[in-house]
Write an enzyme that holds these catalytic residues in place. Structure first.
Site, PDB file in Angstrom:
ATOM      1  CB  THR A 192     -14.534  28.021  31.337  1.00 18.46           C
ATOM      2  OG1 THR A 192     -13.852  28.774  32.332  1.00 18.46           O
ATOM      3  CG2 THR A 192     -13.980  28.388  29.967  1.00 18.46           C
ATOM      4  NE  ARG A 220      -8.723  34.864  38.174  1.00 21.75           N
ATOM      5  CZ  ARG A 220      -9.370  33.889  37.560  1.00 21.75           C
ATOM      6  NH1 ARG A 220     -10.156  34.171  36.547  1.00 21.75           N
ATOM      7  NH2 ARG A 220      -9.249  32.646  37.959  1.00 21.75           N
ATOM      8  N   GLY A 222      -7.504  34.943  34.233  1.00 22.99           N
ATOM      9  CA  GLY A 222      -7.398  33.537  34.624  1.00 22.99           C
ATOM     10  C   GLY A 222      -6.702  32.687  33.577  1.00 22.99           C
ATOM     11  CB  THR A 243     -14.126  24.326  33.287  1.00 24.69           C
ATOM     12  OG1 THR A 243     -14.968  25.177  34.057  1.00 24.69           O
ATOM     13  CG2 THR A 243     -14.482  22.875  33.575  1.00 24.69           C
ATOM     14  N   GLY A 244     -12.602  25.356  35.904  1.00 19.57           N
ATOM     15  CA  GLY A 244     -12.280  25.186  37.312  1.00 19.57           C
ATOM     16  C   GLY A 244     -11.438  26.343  37.825  1.00 19.57           C
ATOM     17  CG  ASN A 245      -8.853  27.816  41.708  1.00 16.11           C
ATOM     18  OD1 ASN A 245      -8.321  28.757  41.106  1.00 16.11           O
ATOM     19  ND2 ASN A 245      -8.827  27.717  43.021  1.00 16.11           N
ATOM     20  N   GLY A 246      -8.922  28.442  37.823  1.00 16.82           N
ATOM     21  CA  GLY A 246      -7.874  28.774  36.873  1.00 16.82           C
ATOM     22  C   GLY A 246      -6.627  29.335  37.519  1.00 16.82           C
TER      23      GLY A 246
HETATM   24  N1  ASP Z   1     -11.198  28.596  34.778  1.00 18.76           N
HETATM   25  C1  ASP Z   1     -12.005  29.767  34.946  1.00 18.76           C
HETATM   26  C2  ASP Z   1     -11.167  30.833  35.611  1.00 18.76           C
HETATM   27  O1  ASP Z   1     -10.546  30.546  36.612  1.00 18.76           O
HETATM   28  C3  ASP Z   1     -13.277  29.538  35.712  1.00 18.76           C
HETATM   29  C4  ASP Z   1     -13.940  28.197  35.513  1.00 18.76           C
HETATM   30  O2  ASP Z   1     -13.830  27.586  34.476  1.00 18.76           O
HETATM   31  O3  ASP Z   1     -14.605  27.692  36.426  1.00 18.76           O
HETATM   32  O4  ASP Z   1     -11.146  31.928  35.129  1.00 18.76           O
END
Ligand code: ASP
Length: 335
Positions: A192, A220, A222, A243-246
């Protein structure tokens, strides 16, 4: 580190707060910059900051700066994780999530699962400025964007088409059906762009934009467009972006958590660590990062799951554009 911020707690008080949240008792130094400034996540951060900086240096608003910064990344032709030509869903379509906050009024706008429109953060800004709503999603977000004068166009290019075809040829199901908790390494790709700016008038803006998770289930949405999940800010405190696994992170509102801890006087790095630790303490294995900056210019970040030290953010002010690598060490993964 300067400790001139009003209401800043002494080291003993921080240690006590840290102990209360289960944090390491030793506070870490975070950096500090004078305003105006802009902070942006990941390796596209330095370029995005440079795009935003002339706005801030010329006395322009943090709102315009954040929109410029994020548009820059959304429109990069080779950027796979954000914007057109990137991260398709399970059926090969690219859809976008974005949000923006204007600090002085605490007004928000967001779009989720936006289709066929390139500048998601600009559509989010229209939601904020032109409507009473906070979040518009799916094909209706596209229709709203067109109504606001945005061009409807394909978000697929050769690269995203090829990535989807390669994945689809394997004949596997999207990993979104796998049981939790999930091993960070097995999750399909995601990133992100998050930007936080404070302008010369002291006004805060926070925004973020993403394609979300690779090969996600259609529909979906996030964490990114959800206030307090993908981004949060408070004009009197500062901002945080995630950022990451939203899908995991949004259950804990980690950017809201970070900013609220900063309100109590905790430095940004410790606040971000505490917000991630709240999630890992519940047994989740995931990749996630938070970058935060106070209205006073103190900044810091934390991450979990990127053991190669891969998470970074950049901060631009009058003195330059500094890239900050966030160590994975502070928040340990369970198990
Ligand atoms: N957080 C974002 C999502 O899950 C993806 C990411 O930032 O890696 O949509």
């Amino acid at each position: 580190m300067k400790t001139s911020r009003r209401g800043f707690m002494g080291a003993a008080a921080i240690a006590a707060t840290a102990a209360g949240t289960g944090l390491r008792a030793q506070p870490k130094e975070s950096g500090r910059v004078d305003g105006p400034f802009v902070l942006t996540t990941w390796d596209f951060g330095p370029g995005a900051n440079e795009t935003a900086w002339p706005v801030l240096a010329g006395g322009g608003s943090a709102l315009d700066a954040v929109e410029h910064s994020i548009n820059h990344v959304e429109l990069l032709p080779d950027e796979y994780w954000v914007g057109y030509g990137g991260v398709p869903n399970e059926v090969g379509e690219t859809t976008l999530d974005a949000t923006i906050l204007w600090g002085p009024t605490h007004d928000w706008g967001g779009v989720g699962c936006l289709k066929r429109v390139k500048r998601a953060i600009s559509v989010a800004r229209k939601v904020m400025e032109e409507t009473q709503h906070t979040l518009i999603v799916g094909d209706d977000a596209t229709r709203f964007a067109v109504r606001m004068g945005f061009e409807e166009t394909s978000l697929t290019n050769l690269r995203s088409q090829a990535a989807w075809e390669k994945w689809a040829a394997k004949g596997v199901k999207t990993d979104a059906f796998d049981p939790e908790p999930m091993d960070a390494d097995r999750l399909a790709g995601h990133d992100t762009v998050g930007s936080i700016a404070v302008d010369a008038h002291g006004n805060l803006c926070v925004g973020c934009s993403t394609n979300g998770r690779e090969f996600k289930i259609p529909g979906r949405v996030g964490d990114s467009p959800v206030p307090g999940a993908g981004a949060y800010g408070d004009q009197f405190v500062g901002g945080a972006v995630a950022t990451g696994n939203g899908d995991v992170m949004m259950r804990f509102l980690p950017t809201y958590h970070t900013v609220e801890l900063m309100r109590q006087g905790m430095p940004p790095q410790l606040a971000a660590e505490a917000a991630l630790k709240r999630i890992t303490d519940r047994g989740y294995k995931f990749s996630g990062g938070i970058a935060a900056i106070g209205i006073d210019g103190r900044y810091g970040g934390a991450q979990v799951g990127w053991d190669d030290g891969g998470f970074s953010f950049s901060v631009r002010n009058r003195e330059g554009n500094r890239r900050v690598w966030v160590s994975p060490e502070p928040v340990s993964q369970p198990g």
